[in-house]
Each structure stands twice: as structure tokens, then as C-alpha cells.
Design a protein around this motif. Structure first.
Motif, PDB file in Angstrom:
ATOM      1  N   LYS A 124       0.856  -1.143  -0.069  1.00 44.84           N
ATOM      2  CA  LYS A 124       0.011  -0.164  -0.042  1.00 44.84           C
ATOM      3  C   LYS A 124       0.996   1.240  -0.011  1.00 44.84           C
ATOM      4  N   VAL A 125       2.178   1.100   0.120  1.00 44.74           N
ATOM      5  CA  VAL A 125       3.124   2.247   0.366  1.00 44.74           C
ATOM      6  C   VAL A 125       4.239   2.001  -0.423  1.00 44.74           C
ATOM      7  N   ASP A 126       5.176   3.156  -0.557  1.00 48.14           N
ATOM      8  CA  ASP A 126       6.568   3.114  -1.159  1.00 48.14           C
ATOM      9  C   ASP A 126       7.436   2.801  -0.036  1.00 48.14           C
ATOM     10  N   ALA A 127       7.245   3.021   0.984  1.00 46.33           N
ATOM     11  CA  ALA A 127       8.064   2.585   2.338  1.00 46.33           C
ATOM     12  C   ALA A 127       7.321   2.647   3.347  1.00 46.33           C
ATOM     13  N   LEU A 128       7.527   1.399   4.167  1.00 45.03           N
ATOM     14  CA  LEU A 128       6.779   0.981   5.510  1.00 45.03           C
ATOM     15  C   LEU A 128       8.076   1.086   6.543  1.00 45.03           C
ATOM     16  N   ILE A 129       7.668   1.787   7.581  1.00 44.94           N
ATOM     17  CA  ILE A 129       8.486   2.060   8.690  1.00 44.94           C
ATOM     18  C   ILE A 129       7.646   1.625   9.682  1.00 44.94           C
ATOM     19  N   VAL A 130       8.440   0.527  10.623  1.00 41.51           N
ATOM     20  CA  VAL A 130       7.758   0.070  11.819  1.00 41.51           C
ATOM     21  C   VAL A 130       8.706   0.519  12.955  1.00 41.51           C
ATOM     22  N   MET A 131       7.925   1.372  13.929  1.00 34.81           N
ATOM     23  CA  MET A 131       8.644   1.894  15.010  1.00 34.81           C
ATOM     24  C   MET A 131       8.254   1.220  16.423  1.00 34.81           C
ATOM     25  N   PRO A 132       8.901   0.132  16.714  1.00 32.03           N
ATOM     26  CA  PRO A 132       8.558  -0.275  18.027  1.00 32.03           C
ATOM     27  C   PRO A 132       9.313   0.289  19.161  1.00 32.03           C
ATOM     28  N   HIS A 133       8.507   0.133  20.561  1.00 28.75           N
ATOM     29  CA  HIS A 133       9.114   0.747  21.553  1.00 28.75           C
ATOM     30  C   HIS A 133       9.304  -0.372  22.733  1.00 28.75           C
ATOM     31  N   GLY A 134      10.652  -0.903  22.941  1.00 26.60           N
ATOM     32  CA  GLY A 134      10.880  -2.018  23.766  1.00 26.60           C
ATOM     33  C   GLY A 134      12.186  -2.259  23.767  1.00 26.60           C
ATOM     34  N   GLY A 135      12.647  -3.153  24.764  1.00 26.46           N
ATOM     35  CA  GLY A 135      13.991  -3.497  25.202  1.00 26.46           C
ATOM     36  C   GLY A 135      14.313  -3.084  26.558  1.00 26.46           C
ATOM     37  N   VAL A 136      15.603  -3.561  27.064  1.00 26.52           N
ATOM     38  CA  VAL A 136      15.931  -3.369  28.195  1.00 26.52           C
ATOM     39  C   VAL A 136      16.559  -1.992  28.777  1.00 26.52           C
ATOM     40  N   GLU A 137      16.052  -1.258  29.600  1.00 25.23           N
ATOM     41  CA  GLU A 137      16.490   0.171  29.663  1.00 25.23           C
ATOM     42  C   GLU A 137      18.041   0.038  30.008  1.00 25.23           C
ATOM     43  N   TYR A 138      18.739   1.009  29.680  1.00 27.27           N
ATOM     44  CA  TYR A 138      20.089   1.381  29.693  1.00 27.27           C
ATOM     45  C   TYR A 138      21.123   0.308  29.319  1.00 27.27           C
ATOM     46  N   MET A 139      20.610  -0.674  28.700  1.00 24.27           N
ATOM     47  CA  MET A 139      21.474  -1.649  28.184  1.00 24.27           C
ATOM     48  C   MET A 139      22.069  -1.103  26.798  1.00 24.27           C
ATOM     49  N   ASP A 140      23.340  -1.244  26.667  1.00 27.36           N
ATOM     50  CA  ASP A 140      24.002  -0.973  25.059  1.00 27.36           C
ATOM     51  C   ASP A 140      23.510  -2.076  24.250  1.00 27.36           C
ATOM     52  N   MET A 141      23.059  -3.196  24.318  1.00 25.66           N
ATOM     53  CA  MET A 141      22.916  -4.210  23.612  1.00 25.66           C
ATOM     54  C   MET A 141      21.371  -4.539  23.603  1.00 25.66           C
ATOM     55  N   PRO A 142      20.808  -4.669  22.262  1.00 28.25           N
ATOM     56  CA  PRO A 142      19.493  -5.387  22.221  1.00 28.25           C
ATOM     57  C   PRO A 142      19.456  -6.860  22.649  1.00 28.25           C
ATOM     58  N   LEU A 143      18.418  -7.295  23.146  1.00 29.41           N
ATOM     59  CA  LEU A 143      18.233  -8.715  23.497  1.00 29.41           C
ATOM     60  C   LEU A 143      17.984  -9.510  22.171  1.00 29.41           C
ATOM     61  N   PRO A 144      18.626 -10.602  22.053  1.00 38.87           N
ATOM     62  CA  PRO A 144      18.610 -11.304  20.810  1.00 38.87           C
ATOM     63  C   PRO A 144      17.115 -11.668  20.396  1.00 38.87           C
ATOM     64  N   GLU A 145      16.149 -11.801  21.421  1.00 39.22           N
ATOM     65  CA  GLU A 145      14.829 -11.775  21.020  1.00 39.22           C
ATOM     66  C   GLU A 145      14.295 -10.936  20.156  1.00 39.22           C
ATOM     67  N   TRP A 146      14.534  -9.619  20.425  1.00 37.34           N
ATOM     68  CA  TRP A 146      14.143  -8.432  19.778  1.00 37.34           C
ATOM     69  C   TRP A 146      14.908  -8.350  18.282  1.00 37.34           C
ATOM     70  N   ARG A 147      16.119  -8.799  18.309  1.00 37.24           N
ATOM     71  CA  ARG A 147      16.752  -8.783  17.015  1.00 37.24           C
ATOM     72  C   ARG A 147      16.092  -9.830  16.108  1.00 37.24           C
ATOM     73  N   ASP A 148      15.627 -10.920  16.342  1.00 39.97           N
ATOM     74  CA  ASP A 148      14.960 -11.660  15.576  1.00 39.97           C
ATOM     75  C   ASP A 148      13.529 -11.513  15.132  1.00 39.97           C
ATOM     76  N   ILE A 149      12.852 -10.707  16.010  1.00 40.17           N
ATOM     77  CA  ILE A 149      11.456 -10.100  15.813  1.00 40.17           C
ATOM     78  C   ILE A 149      11.812  -9.048  14.658  1.00 40.17           C
ATOM     79  N   TYR A 150      12.795  -8.016  15.067  1.00 37.68           N
ATOM     80  CA  TYR A 150      12.613  -7.157  14.025  1.00 37.68           C
ATOM     81  C   TYR A 150      13.206  -7.458  12.586  1.00 37.68           C
ATOM     82  N   ARG A 151      13.986  -8.417  12.699  1.00 34.62           N
ATOM     83  CA  ARG A 151      14.405  -8.956  11.340  1.00 34.62           C
ATOM     84  C   ARG A 151      13.111  -9.753  10.661  1.00 34.62           C
ATOM     85  N   GLN A 152      12.424 -10.376  11.410  1.00 33.75           N
ATOM     86  CA  GLN A 152      11.134 -11.087  10.885  1.00 33.75           C
ATOM     87  C   GLN A 152      10.280  -9.968  10.371  1.00 33.75           C
TER      88      GLN A 152
END
Length: 373
Positions: free
Chosen positions: A163-191
Motif C-alpha cells: 500500500k506504500v512506497d516505504a513502510l517504517i515500523v517503530m517499536p518501543h521496547g528493550g531493556v533500559e540502559y543496556m547497550d545491546m538489544p536482546l537477541p529476541e528483539w533482533r529476531d523479531i525486528y528481522r522477521q
């Protein structure tokens, strides 16, 4: 070419003297779409939501500050939008009625695609969602914020891609103050990229995390705080006032190129500008180098969740689920309870369980502690 600029979490107590640098103003003026995460409702007479963590709101003129600077999209899918109930949320939506709000409202409103048409007739689509905390819509009925883990999000991405020329997804999540994302979020965002998203640009940890290109599409794991006045100026986490501006250029062939622009907020002078410090640049390089090395990345995640485990166990104890009465965090929670701050309030334990970021971090830390693969 269409240019989209995205900033992280925005929460201000007053806006009278808040200013942007001329360079950032020029960037906004030369861009088609300008977006930020509006991290808390404006101040109203709404009753505070029963929850774990602080109920926060921001200055009633905060929406106008963004609108006056050309922002035309705000995400309201976050863990504070419902802090003062439906009244707080709807009053904030009304304050933004001239621009697009994404990710909150009734079920139908929260789980909907919002489209902005650029001057060259490109359709840019936005979907916003948040991890499961208080005020998140996990089932139909009432109002709140779209849930990242709902099957409705995957379906929405899949049906929106054409329906669009570009689709941007903006999630709000993760562990506060950690420098690294959790592997679970990496998998979900890639999905989500596999399902049809052209970019996934996240917020919530209050500090920047790394970014990567997956299947030729950008993923940014946390932009950090665009402008977030700390609740307490003492012991502000490292990089709380340093963040990322994500610039996405959409070509005529619908290819997306991402640039990351480091920025900083001078809380004393209420001034937002580019951040050209060598120290921050080295920190960003370290994060991305770590993300690209699976073994080093896993070790950093393990160190991070191990460090947080006493905090989580303390939250269980304060919620009435005693996990170790000699722990520092239990004693701290007990003393806070004596001072009237909600000792044995079960919402603290509940949030450890309902919020997937907390739950995943706890599980990972406990497995590490017990040497369980």
C-alpha cells in the motif's frame, strides 16, 4: 527522493527556552517526514494508572513545540502514553490533531497503518507498537497502545507492504540502559523486515543501541532520548543525554539509504545539537562492532542481564514474591515500603512477568546462573 528523519524519546517539563541548533533546524526544514516518540501524555486531570514505575506527563505546550518545528508524525505507542488513563491519551491526541499520531487509541486505531504523502507523491507508511506493559492492548476492548507481540502486528505489516512506497515500523521496547538489544528483539525486528517492513527504528532503552543492515533494510535498535528531562539529575545513566537521529532517504526505485546522526541534549541550557564528541563516536563504533560479532555480542548481553538480575529479584520481592530477604534490593524495597512507596504491591512482580523484555532478561540471567543451556 523523499527524506524521513526520526528521533527518539521526547519528554519535557517546559518548552519556553528549549531550542534546536541551526544545523538540526536545517535538517528538519529539508525533510519530508519528521517523527519522534512522544513518551508521555500532556498534563491533564486524568487519574494516574495503577502500574509499576513512575506515572509521568509533560508540558501542555510540548505538542506545539514539535508541530512548530515541522514534525508531522509522532508515535504514541509506548509504556507511558496511558499513565493518566484515557483522558491523558485522548487529550494528547487532540493536541496533535493537525498531524499524524501512530500506535494508540481504540484497538482499530492502535493497530492501523498511517500514511503520509510526500511532495513527490511517495506514500510513506508508519506502524508503531510497544512491549507489553501497563496500558498495552493485548486484546480487543478499551483503549491503549498496540502490542509488538500481537499477531495483529505481523498481519498489519504483511497487508501494508503493497500500500506504500516505504513502510517504517517503530517499536518501543528493550531493556533500559543496556547497550545491546536482546537477541529476541533482533529476531523479531528481522522477521518484520522479512514480512515487508522497509525499516525498523526502535526506542525505549533511553540510551542508544547499535544498528545494522539486514537484507538491504535498516534496523536501528534504539535511538535513545531525543530530549528527555531526567526525573532526577543525580545518577543519570551514561548516554542518557546522547542519542541518534536516523535519516532515511527513499529513492525513486524505493531503495532506502540510512544515515545515523549523533545528537545531544544540553539539559542545563535546554539545547539540542549535533554530538561530535570522539568518545561518543567510539562508543557507537564499539556497539556496532559488537553486534557484528556473534560471540562478543552474546557475552555482552550475558553480562548485561547478569548485572540486572538483583534488580529484577528485588522487584519480585517488593511485589510480595520473596526471593531472598538478605538481598540488597529486598532490603531497599522493604525500606521504601515503610516510607509508603508500595511494598508488596503486586504490580512490581506482575511487570517482571508481563513485559517480554524483563521476562527474557530474567530467563537468560537465571539460565546463565544455573548453567542451563
Amino acid at each position: 527522493m523523499a527524506r524521513i528523519v526520526l528521533f527518539g524519546d521526547f519528554k519535557v517539563n517546559q518548552v519556553k527556552h528549549l531550542n534546536l541548533s541551526s544545523e538540526l533546524t536545517l535538517l528538519l526544514n529539508s525533510s519530508d517526514v519528521k517523527m519522534a516518540n512522544f513518551e508521555a501524555p500532556i498534563k491533564t486531570n486524568g487519574a494516574p494508572l495503577k502500574k509499576s514505575g513512575p506515572n509521568i506527563c509533560q508540558h501542555v505546550e510540548a505538542p506545539n513545540w514539535l508541530i512548530d518545528r515541522g514534525f508531522n508524525v509522532v508515535s504514541m505507542a509506548n509504556n507511558h502514553t496511558m499513565d493518566f488513563g484515557e483522558q491523558g491519551m485522548t487529550s494528547t491526541q487532540k493536541a496533535f490533531e493537525k498531524i499524524v499520531t501512530v500506535g494508540c487509541g481504540t484497538w482499530e486505531e492502535a493497530y492501523s497503518l498511517k500514511i503520509i504523502k510526500t511532495k513527490d507523491d511517495k506514500k510513506i507508511g508508519f506502524i508503531a507498537c510497544t512491549q507489553c506493559e501497563f496500558g498495552t492492548l493485548t486484546e480487543k476492548g478499551g483503549c491503549g497502545c498496540a502490542w509488538s507481540m500481537s499477531p495483529a502486528i505481523n498481519r498489519l505489516i504483511a497487508v501494508s507492504r503493497d500500500k506504500v512506497d516505504a513502510l517504517i515500523v517503530m517499536p518501543h521496547g528493550g531493556v533500559e540502559y543496556m547497550d545491546m538489544p536482546l537477541p529476541e528483539w533482533r529476531d523479531i525486528y528481522r522477521q518484520w523486515i522479512d514480512l515487508g517492513a522497509d525499516a525498523v527504528i526502535a526506542s525505549h532503552p533511553h540510551v542508544p543501541q547499535g544498528w545494522e543492515i539486514y537484507n538491504n533494510k535498516p534496523i536501528c535498535y534504539s535511538l535513545g532520548n531525543f530530549c528527555f528531562e531526567a526525573l532526577k539529575e543525580k545518577n543519570v545513566p551514561a548516554h542518557w543525554y546522547e542519542s541518534l537521529c536516523c535519516v532515511l532517504d527513499v529513492s525513486k526505485s524505493h531503495d532506502i539509504e540510512m544515515q545515523i546522526r549523533p545528537i545531544k541534549f544540553d539539559a542545563k541550557n535546554l539545547y539540542i545539537s549535533d554530538d561530535d564528541s570522539t568518545e561518543f563516536a567510539e562508543h557507537l563504533k564499539w556497539m556496532n562492532d559488537t553486534l557484528s560479532n556473534d560471540e562478543v555480542y552474546k557475552n555482552e548481553v550475558d553480562k548485561g542481564v547478569k548485572k540486572l538480575l538483583p534488580h529484577y529479584m528485588g522487584m519480585f520481592s517488593r511485589g510480595g514474591m520473596v526471593t531472598g530477604i538478605l538481598q540488597k534490593n529486598f532490603i531497599k524495597g522493604f525500606l521504601e515500603g515503610l516510607m509508603g512507596r508500595g511494598f508488596f504491591n503486586k504490580v512490581h512482580a506482575l511487570n517482571n512477568i508481563q513485559c517480554e523484555s524483563h521476562r527474557w532478561a530474567i530467563l537468560r540471567a537465571l539460565k546463565q546462573k544455573e548453567n542451563i543451556k
